[in-house]
Structure formats: C-alpha cells, structure tokens
Design a protein around this motif. Structure first.
Motif, PDB file in Angstrom:
ATOM      1  N   ALA A   1      54.419 -43.063  16.868  1.00  0.00           N
ATOM      2  CA  ALA A   1      54.353 -42.095  15.778  1.00  0.00           C
ATOM      3  C   ALA A   1      53.179 -41.146  15.935  1.00  0.00           C
ATOM      4  O   ALA A   1      53.234 -40.003  15.486  1.00  0.00           O
ATOM      5  CB  ALA A   1      54.267 -42.823  14.443  1.00  0.00           C
ATOM      6  N   LEU A   2      52.094 -41.622  16.548  1.00  0.00           N
ATOM      7  CA  LEU A   2      50.924 -40.767  16.768  1.00  0.00           C
ATOM      8  C   LEU A   2      51.117 -39.927  18.019  1.00  0.00           C
ATOM      9  O   LEU A   2      51.694 -40.384  19.011  1.00  0.00           O
ATOM     10  CB  LEU A   2      49.663 -41.619  16.921  1.00  0.00           C
ATOM     11  N   ASN A   3      50.597 -38.689  17.979  1.00  0.00           N
ATOM     12  CA  ASN A   3      50.705 -37.857  19.172  1.00  0.00           C
ATOM     13  C   ASN A   3      49.749 -38.341  20.262  1.00  0.00           C
ATOM     14  O   ASN A   3      48.926 -39.236  20.051  1.00  0.00           O
ATOM     15  CB  ASN A   3      50.496 -36.373  18.843  1.00  0.00           C
TER      16      ASN A   3
ATOM     17  N   PRO B   1      50.138 -33.925   9.124  1.00  0.00           N
ATOM     18  CA  PRO B   1      51.228 -34.563   9.871  1.00  0.00           C
ATOM     19  C   PRO B   1      51.440 -33.937  11.247  1.00  0.00           C
ATOM     20  O   PRO B   1      51.875 -34.621  12.182  1.00  0.00           O
ATOM     21  CB  PRO B   1      52.453 -34.344   8.978  1.00  0.00           C
ATOM     22  N   PHE B   2      51.135 -32.651  11.378  1.00  0.00           N
ATOM     23  CA  PHE B   2      51.307 -31.973  12.657  1.00  0.00           C
ATOM     24  C   PHE B   2      50.089 -32.172  13.559  1.00  0.00           C
ATOM     25  O   PHE B   2      50.192 -32.078  14.779  1.00  0.00           O
ATOM     26  CB  PHE B   2      51.563 -30.482  12.421  1.00  0.00           C
TER      27      PHE B   2
ATOM     28  N   ARG C   1      57.023 -35.776  16.286  1.00  0.00           N
ATOM     29  CA  ARG C   1      58.193 -35.462  15.460  1.00  0.00           C
ATOM     30  C   ARG C   1      58.783 -36.732  14.863  1.00  0.00           C
ATOM     31  O   ARG C   1      59.181 -36.759  13.684  1.00  0.00           O
ATOM     32  CB  ARG C   1      59.247 -34.739  16.294  1.00  0.00           C
ATOM     33  N   LYS C   2      58.853 -37.787  15.651  1.00  0.00           N
ATOM     34  CA  LYS C   2      59.352 -39.074  15.146  1.00  0.00           C
ATOM     35  C   LYS C   2      58.463 -39.589  14.022  1.00  0.00           C
ATOM     36  O   LYS C   2      58.956 -40.077  13.005  1.00  0.00           O
ATOM     37  CB  LYS C   2      59.378 -40.093  16.283  1.00  0.00           C
ATOM     38  N   GLY C   3      57.150 -39.469  14.206  1.00  0.00           N
ATOM     39  CA  GLY C   3      56.220 -39.921  13.175  1.00  0.00           C
ATOM     40  C   GLY C   3      56.377 -39.143  11.883  1.00  0.00           C
ATOM     41  O   GLY C   3      56.307 -39.721  10.795  1.00  0.00           O
TER      42      GLY C   3
ATOM     43  N   LYS D   1      59.062 -37.726  10.784  1.00  0.00           N
ATOM     44  CA  LYS D   1      60.300 -38.161  10.130  1.00  0.00           C
ATOM     45  C   LYS D   1      60.101 -39.510   9.460  1.00  0.00           C
ATOM     46  O   LYS D   1      60.606 -39.751   8.352  1.00  0.00           O
ATOM     47  CB  LYS D   1      61.430 -38.244  11.155  1.00  0.00           C
ATOM     48  N   GLU D   2      59.339 -40.392  10.096  1.00  0.00           N
ATOM     49  CA  GLU D   2      59.085 -41.721   9.539  1.00  0.00           C
ATOM     50  C   GLU D   2      58.353 -41.654   8.201  1.00  0.00           C
ATOM     51  O   GLU D   2      58.589 -42.487   7.317  1.00  0.00           O
ATOM     52  CB  GLU D   2      58.276 -42.565  10.526  1.00  0.00           C
ATOM     53  N   ILE D   3      57.464 -40.684   8.037  1.00  0.00           N
ATOM     54  CA  ILE D   3      56.721 -40.590   6.780  1.00  0.00           C
ATOM     55  C   ILE D   3      57.498 -39.833   5.701  1.00  0.00           C
ATOM     56  O   ILE D   3      57.000 -39.647   4.585  1.00  0.00           O
ATOM     57  CB  ILE D   3      55.338 -39.947   6.974  1.00  0.00           C
ATOM     58  N   GLY D   4      58.710 -39.390   6.035  1.00  0.00           N
ATOM     59  CA  GLY D   4      59.558 -38.760   5.029  1.00  0.00           C
ATOM     60  C   GLY D   4      59.602 -37.256   5.069  1.00  0.00           C
ATOM     61  O   GLY D   4      60.101 -36.631   4.128  1.00  0.00           O
ATOM     62  N   LEU D   5      59.109 -36.657   6.139  1.00  0.00           N
ATOM     63  CA  LEU D   5      59.133 -35.202   6.253  1.00  0.00           C
ATOM     64  C   LEU D   5      60.512 -34.782   6.760  1.00  0.00           C
ATOM     65  O   LEU D   5      60.728 -34.512   7.935  1.00  0.00           O
ATOM     66  CB  LEU D   5      58.028 -34.727   7.201  1.00  0.00           C
TER      67      LEU D   5
END
Length: 246
Positions: free
Chosen positions: A3-5, A57-58, A63-65, A67-71
C-alpha cells in the motif's frame, strides 16, 4: 503490491508503526499551529496543514493503497444521508453544551466563535454573507484534509493488525486528542488555561463524531462519506456560531 509507495516502503510497512509516525508527523505541528492561531487569530498556516493532508494519500500510498483506504466512487444517495447525520450530530453537541455551560468559556462553540475575526460593526448587516463565506471554507479545508488523513491513512494503517472496528478507535482517539488544541486548552485575556471537564466533554464529542464519520465511510463504501459527514458537522457548527452565539 504494498500500500505504501516505494519511497516510504523502504522504511515502513503499512502498519500501526507507520500510523503512529504520521500521527506525530502531522499532529504535533498542527497542534502547535492551532494554539498559535488561537492567540493571533490567523489560521493561514493551519489551512496549509489541511491542504498537505489533502495530498497525503498521494504522498504516501500507491494506487492500491488509496483504494484500500476508501478513495473510490461512493454510493451517491448515502452522501446526502451522511451530510444530514453530521449536521444533526453537531446540533446535538451544541444543545448539550449550551444547556450545561450557556455562553461561557466552558462552551466549546462559544470559545471557537472568538477565533472568527470579523470587521467591527458589520456583522448584523452582513451576517448571511459572513456565514456563507465561513461555511464554504469550513466545508472544504478540514473535512477533506482530516478525513483523508484520519479515516484514510491513519485508519488504514491499523486495520491489518486490529481489524476495521478497533482501527476506528485508534483514528478516533487521535482525532479527538488533536482537537484539544481547538478547545480544552484555551487562551483568554492574555493567559492560557486548561478546562478539564469541558475539555473531556469536547473530546468525547470528537471521539463520537469520529465514530459517526467511520460509519458514514462504511455506509457510502467510500471515504467521501466521511468527508461529506464532516462537512455537514462543520456547516451546522458555523450556523450555530453565527445565528445563536455571535
């Protein structure tokens, strides 16, 4: 894929340690800047913190991360419910607080209203315009920044180890304690003081609000539910300040 870049995954996993790191990274300067703004009346630097939170978040997530947090796309009708729930909760908090403390400094709404810098003698003639101006700002800066941060990154970092429900307790506690800078530790007539019982009531309201924000995120299947609920709370708070306090 983590999830982290790549930059942050060198040092962290997306877990409670990372959550604690970002709470301190954003929370400490935000807390200090809000206290300073309570003295100066200028919230420009606090707004910058909120804007940085918008992009968090960016900055931190893939991108997966995100989406996981609800974005992601919300359930549209539930956004309306979320706004109304946020406004209703604010009304409940206002009337309980006003019933106990009246317009004294023990009333969190009354204290926060003192930070609204308005041109002297112009409020009565321009009340609606001032209300709209403050309401628009209040529905944008903190709801977007704080929800992407607290209900997004902070919450998400605790989920794997603790699950969704317990993770919501951690993000709610962080959110509630951060808001002690807005009320609880107060500046009045040139001196600082701490109001333990009013502060406890305020923190409990902020914790309960956080739980409602979490529920609205689940209701809409998107973090936008939390953002809109937060916007509803702020809208109502500014309404009560302009039409029941000032």
């Amino acid at each position: 894929m983590d999830a982290l870049n790549k930059v942050w995954s060198r040092f962290f996993k997306f877990d409670w340690k990372f959550g604690l790191f970002v709470i301190l990274l954003f929370g400490i300067p935000r807390f200090i800047l809000v206290l300073q703004a309570n003295v100066s009346g200028g919230y420009g630097l606090v707004s910058i913190i909120f804007v940085i939170m918008w992009f968090s978040p960016f900055i931190f997530l893939t991108r997966k991360g995100r989406k996981e947090i609800g974005l992601k796309k919300p359930r549209i009708l539930q956004l309306l419910y979320s706004f109304v729930l946020g406004a209703l909760f604010c009304g409940l908090a206002f009337y309980i607080t006003h019933f106990i403390y009246g317009d004294s400094l023990g009333n969190s709404f009354a204290y926060i209203s003192k930070s609204y810098l308005l041109p002297e003698g112009q409020l009565d003639a321009n009340r609606f315009m001032f209300f709209i101006t403050f309401a628009i700002s209040g529905m944008i800066f903190s709801p977007i920044g704080e929800e992407l941060f607290f209900r997004g990154i902070v919450h998400g970092s605790f989920v794997e180890q603790f699950g969704e429900r317990k993770a919501s307790f951690f993000d709610s506690a962080a959110f509630a304690l951060t808001h002690l800078a807005h009320f609880g530790i107060i500046y009045n007539l040139g001196t600082w003081s701490f109001l333990p019982v009013p502060a406890l009531l305020w923190v409990l309201f902020m914790f309960a609000l956080s739980q409602l924000l979490f529920r609205c995120k689940q209701l809409s299947d998107s973090i936008f539910g939390a953002i809109v609920c937060h916007a509803g709370f702020n809208f109502a708070m500014i309404y009560f300040i302009f039409y029941h306090i000032l």
